[in-house]
Design an enzyme around this catalytic site. Structure first.
Site, PDB file in Angstrom:
ATOM      1  N   GLN A 174       1.111  -1.174  -0.121  1.00 50.18           N
ATOM      2  CA  GLN A 174       0.106   0.060   0.040  1.00 50.18           C
ATOM      3  C   GLN A 174       0.786   1.040  -0.011  1.00 50.18           C
ATOM      4  O   GLN A 174       1.555   1.510   1.057  1.00 50.18           O
ATOM      5  CB  GLN A 174      -0.893   0.131   1.188  1.00 50.18           C
ATOM      6  CG  GLN A 174      -1.551   1.346   1.484  1.00 50.18           C
ATOM      7  CD  GLN A 174      -2.548   1.763   0.300  1.00 50.18           C
ATOM      8  OE1 GLN A 174      -3.363   0.905  -0.337  1.00 50.18           O
ATOM      9  NE2 GLN A 174      -2.423   2.930  -0.014  1.00 50.18           N
ATOM     10  N   GLN A 176       0.268   4.610  -1.329  1.00 43.83           N
ATOM     11  CA  GLN A 176      -0.271   5.914  -0.743  1.00 43.83           C
ATOM     12  C   GLN A 176      -0.273   6.143   0.699  1.00 43.83           C
ATOM     13  O   GLN A 176      -0.685   5.231   1.280  1.00 43.83           O
ATOM     14  CB  GLN A 176      -1.630   6.190  -1.497  1.00 43.83           C
ATOM     15  CG  GLN A 176      -1.932   7.473  -1.544  1.00 43.83           C
ATOM     16  CD  GLN A 176      -3.499   7.796  -2.163  1.00 43.83           C
ATOM     17  OE1 GLN A 176      -4.229   7.161  -2.170  1.00 43.83           O
ATOM     18  NE2 GLN A 176      -3.802   8.986  -2.214  1.00 43.83           N
ATOM     19  N   GLY A 304     -10.707   0.797   2.055  1.00 42.29           N
ATOM     20  CA  GLY A 304     -12.093   0.071   1.451  1.00 42.29           C
ATOM     21  C   GLY A 304     -11.420  -0.380  -0.180  1.00 42.29           C
ATOM     22  O   GLY A 304     -11.474  -1.460  -0.529  1.00 42.29           O
ATOM     23  N   GLY A 305     -10.579   0.582  -0.557  1.00 46.18           N
ATOM     24  CA  GLY A 305     -10.119   0.168  -2.124  1.00 46.18           C
ATOM     25  C   GLY A 305      -8.881   1.186  -2.344  1.00 46.18           C
ATOM     26  O   GLY A 305      -8.748   2.457  -1.382  1.00 46.18           O
ATOM     27  N   GLU A 307      -6.771   2.735  -5.656  1.00 39.28           N
ATOM     28  CA  GLU A 307      -6.960   2.867  -7.058  1.00 39.28           C
ATOM     29  C   GLU A 307      -5.597   2.579  -7.923  1.00 39.28           C
ATOM     30  O   GLU A 307      -5.211   3.157  -8.837  1.00 39.28           O
ATOM     31  CB  GLU A 307      -7.299   4.149  -7.474  1.00 39.28           C
ATOM     32  CG  GLU A 307      -6.401   5.401  -7.104  1.00 39.28           C
ATOM     33  CD  GLU A 307      -6.373   5.993  -5.700  1.00 39.28           C
ATOM     34  OE1 GLU A 307      -6.817   5.291  -4.876  1.00 39.28           O
ATOM     35  OE2 GLU A 307      -5.975   7.126  -5.277  1.00 39.28           O
ATOM     36  N   HIS A 331     -16.014   4.427  -7.256  1.00 35.00           N
ATOM     37  CA  HIS A 331     -15.164   5.223  -6.564  1.00 35.00           C
ATOM     38  C   HIS A 331     -13.455   4.912  -7.232  1.00 35.00           C
ATOM     39  O   HIS A 331     -12.824   5.959  -7.777  1.00 35.00           O
ATOM     40  CB  HIS A 331     -15.143   5.421  -5.388  1.00 35.00           C
ATOM     41  CG  HIS A 331     -13.994   6.124  -4.614  1.00 35.00           C
ATOM     42  ND1 HIS A 331     -14.336   7.568  -4.199  1.00 35.00           N
ATOM     43  CD2 HIS A 331     -12.672   6.208  -4.412  1.00 35.00           C
ATOM     44  CE1 HIS A 331     -13.422   8.239  -3.579  1.00 35.00           C
ATOM     45  NE2 HIS A 331     -12.264   7.423  -3.915  1.00 35.00           N
ATOM     46  N   GLU A 332     -13.127   3.563  -7.050  1.00 31.63           N
ATOM     47  CA  GLU A 332     -11.565   3.704  -7.471  1.00 31.63           C
ATOM     48  C   GLU A 332     -11.702   3.558  -9.125  1.00 31.63           C
ATOM     49  O   GLU A 332     -10.659   3.963  -9.440  1.00 31.63           O
ATOM     50  CB  GLU A 332     -11.179   2.354  -6.857  1.00 31.63           C
ATOM     51  CG  GLU A 332     -11.428   1.828  -5.593  1.00 31.63           C
ATOM     52  CD  GLU A 332     -10.942   3.041  -4.532  1.00 31.63           C
ATOM     53  OE1 GLU A 332      -9.715   3.708  -5.118  1.00 31.63           O
ATOM     54  OE2 GLU A 332     -11.340   3.297  -3.440  1.00 31.63           O
ATOM     55  N   HIS A 335     -11.006   7.015 -10.194  1.00 29.05           N
ATOM     56  CA  HIS A 335      -9.938   7.586 -10.009  1.00 29.05           C
ATOM     57  C   HIS A 335      -8.965   7.361 -11.390  1.00 29.05           C
ATOM     58  O   HIS A 335      -7.920   7.959 -11.357  1.00 29.05           O
ATOM     59  CB  HIS A 335      -8.963   6.828  -8.975  1.00 29.05           C
ATOM     60  CG  HIS A 335      -9.174   7.586  -7.553  1.00 29.05           C
ATOM     61  ND1 HIS A 335      -8.940   8.762  -7.356  1.00 29.05           N
ATOM     62  CD2 HIS A 335      -9.601   6.943  -6.518  1.00 29.05           C
ATOM     63  CE1 HIS A 335      -9.020   8.983  -5.808  1.00 29.05           C
ATOM     64  NE2 HIS A 335      -9.612   7.910  -5.472  1.00 29.05           N
ATOM     65  N   GLU A 354      -9.558  13.433  -4.333  1.00 27.39           N
ATOM     66  CA  GLU A 354     -10.619  12.638  -3.695  1.00 27.39           C
ATOM     67  C   GLU A 354     -11.787  13.173  -4.031  1.00 27.39           C
ATOM     68  O   GLU A 354     -13.219  12.774  -4.237  1.00 27.39           O
ATOM     69  CB  GLU A 354     -10.419  12.399  -2.167  1.00 27.39           C
ATOM     70  CG  GLU A 354      -8.975  11.471  -2.146  1.00 27.39           C
ATOM     71  CD  GLU A 354      -9.077  10.131  -2.644  1.00 27.39           C
ATOM     72  OE1 GLU A 354     -10.289   9.433  -2.946  1.00 27.39           O
ATOM     73  OE2 GLU A 354      -8.141   9.292  -2.700  1.00 27.39           O
ATOM     74  N   ASP A 411      -0.630  11.642   6.250  1.00 25.83           N
ATOM     75  CA  ASP A 411      -1.790  10.802   6.690  1.00 25.83           C
ATOM     76  C   ASP A 411      -2.591  11.176   7.791  1.00 25.83           C
ATOM     77  O   ASP A 411      -3.684  11.047   7.713  1.00 25.83           O
ATOM     78  CB  ASP A 411      -1.019   9.410   7.162  1.00 25.83           C
ATOM     79  CG  ASP A 411      -2.187   8.111   6.791  1.00 25.83           C
ATOM     80  OD1 ASP A 411      -2.886   8.062   5.870  1.00 25.83           O
ATOM     81  OD2 ASP A 411      -2.338   7.483   7.959  1.00 25.83           O
ATOM     82  N   TYR A 419     -12.781  14.547   0.627  1.00 24.73           N
ATOM     83  CA  TYR A 419     -13.678  13.818  -0.042  1.00 24.73           C
ATOM     84  C   TYR A 419     -15.099  14.548  -0.160  1.00 24.73           C
ATOM     85  O   TYR A 419     -15.489  14.652  -1.310  1.00 24.73           O
ATOM     86  CB  TYR A 419     -13.952  12.425   0.691  1.00 24.73           C
ATOM     87  CG  TYR A 419     -12.837  11.515   0.632  1.00 24.73           C
ATOM     88  CD1 TYR A 419     -11.865  11.713   1.466  1.00 24.73           C
ATOM     89  CD2 TYR A 419     -12.752  10.217  -0.239  1.00 24.73           C
ATOM     90  CE1 TYR A 419     -10.642  10.617   1.547  1.00 24.73           C
ATOM     91  CE2 TYR A 419     -11.905   9.504  -0.236  1.00 24.73           C
ATOM     92  CZ  TYR A 419     -10.674   9.661   0.478  1.00 24.73           C
ATOM     93  OH  TYR A 419      -9.669   8.833   0.601  1.00 24.73           O
TER      94      TYR A 419
HETATM   95  N1  BES Z   1      -6.855   6.629  -2.503  1.00 25.83           N
HETATM   96  C1  BES Z   1      -7.836   6.275  -1.613  1.00 25.83           C
HETATM   97  C2  BES Z   1      -7.046   5.672  -0.413  1.00 25.83           C
HETATM   98  C3  BES Z   1      -6.271   6.173   0.258  1.00 25.83           C
HETATM   99  C4  BES Z   1      -6.176   7.541   0.758  1.00 25.83           C
HETATM  100  C5  BES Z   1      -4.902   5.536   0.648  1.00 25.83           C
HETATM  101  C6  BES Z   1      -5.143   8.278   1.339  1.00 25.83           C
HETATM  102  C7  BES Z   1      -3.956   6.314   1.347  1.00 25.83           C
HETATM  103  C8  BES Z   1      -4.025   7.565   1.684  1.00 25.83           C
HETATM  104  C9  BES Z   1      -9.139   5.372  -1.911  1.00 25.83           C
HETATM  105  O1  BES Z   1      -9.336   5.806  -3.333  1.00 25.83           O
HETATM  106  C10 BES Z   1     -10.398   5.552  -1.125  1.00 25.83           C
HETATM  107  O2  BES Z   1     -10.411   6.940  -1.122  1.00 25.83           O
HETATM  108  N2  BES Z   1     -10.740   4.702  -0.482  1.00 25.83           N
HETATM  109  C11 BES Z   1     -11.856   4.851   0.311  1.00 25.83           C
HETATM  110  C12 BES Z   1     -13.117   4.033  -0.271  1.00 25.83           C
HETATM  111  C13 BES Z   1     -14.231   5.425  -1.093  1.00 25.83           C
HETATM  112  C14 BES Z   1     -15.256   4.753  -1.597  1.00 25.83           C
HETATM  113  C15 BES Z   1     -14.170   6.582  -0.074  1.00 25.83           C
HETATM  114  C16 BES Z   1     -11.930   3.892   1.634  1.00 25.83           C
HETATM  115  O3  BES Z   1     -10.443   3.182   1.571  1.00 25.83           O
HETATM  116  O4  BES Z   1     -12.508   3.901   2.459  1.00 25.83           O
HETATM  117 ZN    ZN Z   2     -10.401   7.565  -3.373  1.00 21.13          ZN
END
Ligand code: BES
Ligand code: ZN
Length: 642
Positions: A174, A176, A304-305, A307, A331-332, A335, A354, A411, A419
């Site tokens: 992972q 990001q 959750g996911g 991208e 969502h993914e 991206h 986001e 982070d 978002y």
């Molecule tokens: N890119 C993000 C996950 C992320 C953000 C990883 C910041 C590391 C740092 C991914 O696209 C995301 O936003 N995932 C969300 C799901 C979404 C439906 C809102 C999640 O993991 O909850």
């Molecule tokens: Zn995202």
């Protein structure tokens, strides 16, 4: 001694060079672009300095990465070579890279056999160690022989017992936001894009997949896999997974990877994916990455996911059996435009990734499920946003869209603000200019900026030039400055409502007036209606009412992770004893931070709860990815003082 990031990098502050989008054959089509003026204005805005990277890409940029890695499960190490191809932009005597917890064995230049003397600085918290490699103006390729540490923050090494197959180990990365540097020495800033290729050697009973072209559909006997990523990507999209994987096709360009026991359910859950792809292309332009596949990870996956290009990484907690949680796939997938194609240049511009993606996600869901469905998602999103603003405080700087993460782990500042406030900002523009014009605007934005990294300031200049400059009445309505540089929630002007929730609110009213749960009109409720209902319940519901609800709707036994998560909140709040076993199994079995964080926080709000949380965490922690354990460590003051 720990130096501050500011003083360390002060010398690079003067750097200003346009962020280049290396055009690939697929990116060069500018069909329909009508915004040359906006593009020109925007490109005059200098690139900012990225406070989270030691790299100096305005001097030398890495434009290709060639990886050659052995995956050693016994030692929990990736061992091999990264060869970086350089693009010289200004005179520089050295190449500066980001690394963290890497063991650097040797560095050589081009074809020369002699090792060069590199300098690996003392580690700075979360940023890691700056690696300085002497180069000359003619150095083309830098080869770095290295291995990762078993504690590499990006990488999770899973024992067979943590997988659904149960017999083979598993590995995933992972990257990001700034964890790529813990498994690849690189310019770990989203301002730099590179193409990559990789050769990965794994035990022959396992399969390797990456965020690239060339993912296998079957294992090969040698355990050697080759990948190629011809489109330039930022380092945070580098991704690798290794496990006992199988592949199932969904549509002509889409498919799913999962462990055997999860494959059929996954393929069924994601049956809409090809459809989503067609819909988003119709709205915002061609998909430029070839295939779109999903990888379903073991439950410890912290998000959750993610991208990762061509291969979204996803939590198994969205496999609900009824396709009710696939907005995450939308969502993914989205991206692939907002984020992967047009990328935030620094993590301060995170909302460009986001906020745009949530906007696209809801447009995709509206296209495939209808307006009522998308309205439910927006109302739930609005509730999340209000809760986040309340939590951070309505004047807190972290509630601005444009963030100031300098001096902090990025982070820590990445919240729902990017978002949901990002979504509502874009929606407010859509409502002011009309959907047709806004769609054309967004499509041009993606075309004009394809395969480049950009900033908030550039977006605002582009918006101004393309939509607002010659329409003062409109410019008055779109209050960009307060959305982007101001705190809290600007007045949205229109109310956010979902028709379906009117009936849920009725049921809530009946229940809160003391009506028996079994008589509530819940027939036909989807996951989202249940979420709205559960969120509407007060925290002091009490054990009897909890028991009555549970008896009528078996909530403690829910197999839907979102519903269960919302219910477990009340289990803790009402101290509902019959729910605690399930709470414990959930916290021990799932590593998704979005679920863990609020539950541990809630538990930690009382002394007794905190003791219980620590007891559970002691067992669960070894199974979490560092992304999640770092967050929970803080909530529980872990490790506890002796
Ligand atoms: N890119 C993000 C996950 C992320 C953000 C990883 C910041 C590391 C740092 C991914 O696209 C995301 O936003 N995932 C969300 C799901 C979404 C439906 C809102 C999640 O993991 O909850
Ligand atoms: Zn995202």
């Amino acid at each position: 001694m720990q130096r501050t990031i500011t003083s360390l990098l002060a010398s690079t502050l003067l750097a200003s060079l346009a962020l280049t989008g290396c055009a690939t054959p697929e990116s060069s089509s500018q069909a329909g672009a009508t915004s040359e003026g906006a593009e020109e204005t925007m490109k005059q805005i200098p690139a900012p300095h990225d406070p989270h990277s030691f790299a100096r890409p305005h001097e030398v940029a890495v434009d290709h990465l060639s990886l050659d890695l052995d995956v050693d499960f016994a030692a929990k190490r990736l061992v091999g070579r990264a060869s970086l191809t350089l693009e010289h932009r200004a005179a520089a005597a050295s190449l500066l890279l980001d690394t963290r917890d890497l063991e650097i064995r040797a560095v050589t230049l081009d074809d020369a056999p002699t090792e060069v003397a590199f300098t690996l600085d003392e580690a700075v918290p979360y940023l890691g160690s700056r690696l300085e490699i002497p180069i000359t103006a003619t150095t083309r390729v830098v080869h770095i022989d290295y291995s990762t540490s078993p504690q590499a923050a990006a990488v999770q090494w899973l024992a067979p017992a943590q997988t659904s197959g149960g017999t083979h180990p598993f590995l995933f990365t992972q990257s990001q936001a700034i964890l790529a540097r813990t498994w690849v020495p690189c310019q770990d800033t989203p301002a730099v894009r590179m193409t990559y290729d990789a050769t990965v050697r794994v035990p022959s009973e396992l399969m390797a997949v990456m965020s690239a072209d060339g993912n296998p559909t079957e294992r090969n006997a040698e355990g050697v896999y080759r990948f190629d990523m011809p489109q330039p990507i930022p380092s945070y999209l580098l991704a690798l997974a290794v496990g006992d994987l199988a592949f199932a096709e969904i549509g002509p360009r889409t498919g799913v990877y999962a462990e055997g026991p999860m494959l059929e359910a996954s393929a069924n859950e994601f049956a809409d994916t090809e459809n989503m792809l067609t819909e988003v292309e119709a709205l915002f332009g061609p998909y430029r990455w070839g295939r779109y596949d999903l990888l379903v990870l073991p439950p410890s996956f912290p998000f959750g996911g993610m991208e990762n290009p061509r291969l979204t990484f996803a939590t198994p907690t969205i496999i609900a059996g009824d396709r009710s949680l696939v907005a995450l796939v939308a969502h993914e997938l989205a991206h692939s435009w907002s984020g992967n194609l047009v990328t935030n240049a620094t993590w301060n511009d995170f909302w460009l990734n986001e906020g745009f993606t949530v906007y696209l996600e809801r447009r995709i869901m509206e296209a495939i499920r209808g307006r009522d469905y998308a309205d439910m998602l927006a109302v739930l999103g609005r509730q999340d946003l209000e809760a986040t603003v309340a939590d951070l405080g309505s004047t807190d700087a972290d509630t601005h869209l444009f963030l100031d993460l300098d001096g902090r782990d990025p982070d820590d500042g990445m919240t729902d603000i990017a978002y949901e406030k990002g979504y509502f900002f874009l929606r407010s523009i859509e409502e002011a200019v009309g959907r047709e014009r806004f769609d054309a605007f967004l499509r041009n934005w993606f075309d004009d900026n394809a395969f480049s990294s950009t900033t908030t300031e550039r977006f605002l200049a582009y918006l101004d030039e393309a939509l607002l400059a010659d329409d003062p009445a409109l410019a008055e309505k779109v209050t960009t400055a307060s959305w982007v540089y101001g705190p809290g929630l600007p007045d949205h002007g229109t109310s956010i409502e979902a028709e379906a929730f009117v009936r849920v609110d009725d049921a809530l009213g009946t229940f809160l007036d003391g009506g028996p749960p079994s008589e509530l009109a819940t027939d036909g409720w989807s996951t989202h209606e249940w979420l709205h209902f559960l969120r509407g319940l007060p925290d002091d519901l009490g054990t009897d009412r909890m028991a009555a609800l549970d008896k009528a709707y078996s909530l403690t036994a829910s197999g839907n992770s979102e519903i269960l998560h919302a219910w477990l909140h009340h289990v803790i709040a009402s101290n509902y004893e019959p729910g605690y076993d399930r709470l414990q199994t959930f916290l021990e079995g799932v590593g998704r931070r979005k679920f863990l964080k609020p539950l541990y926080e809630r538990l930690a709000s009382t002394e007794e709860g905190k003791a219980k949380a620590r007891e559970i965490y002691a067992r669960a922690r070894p199974g979490y990815h560092t992304v999640s354990s770092a967050t929970i460590d803080e909530i529980l003051d872990w490790p506890p003082a002796e």
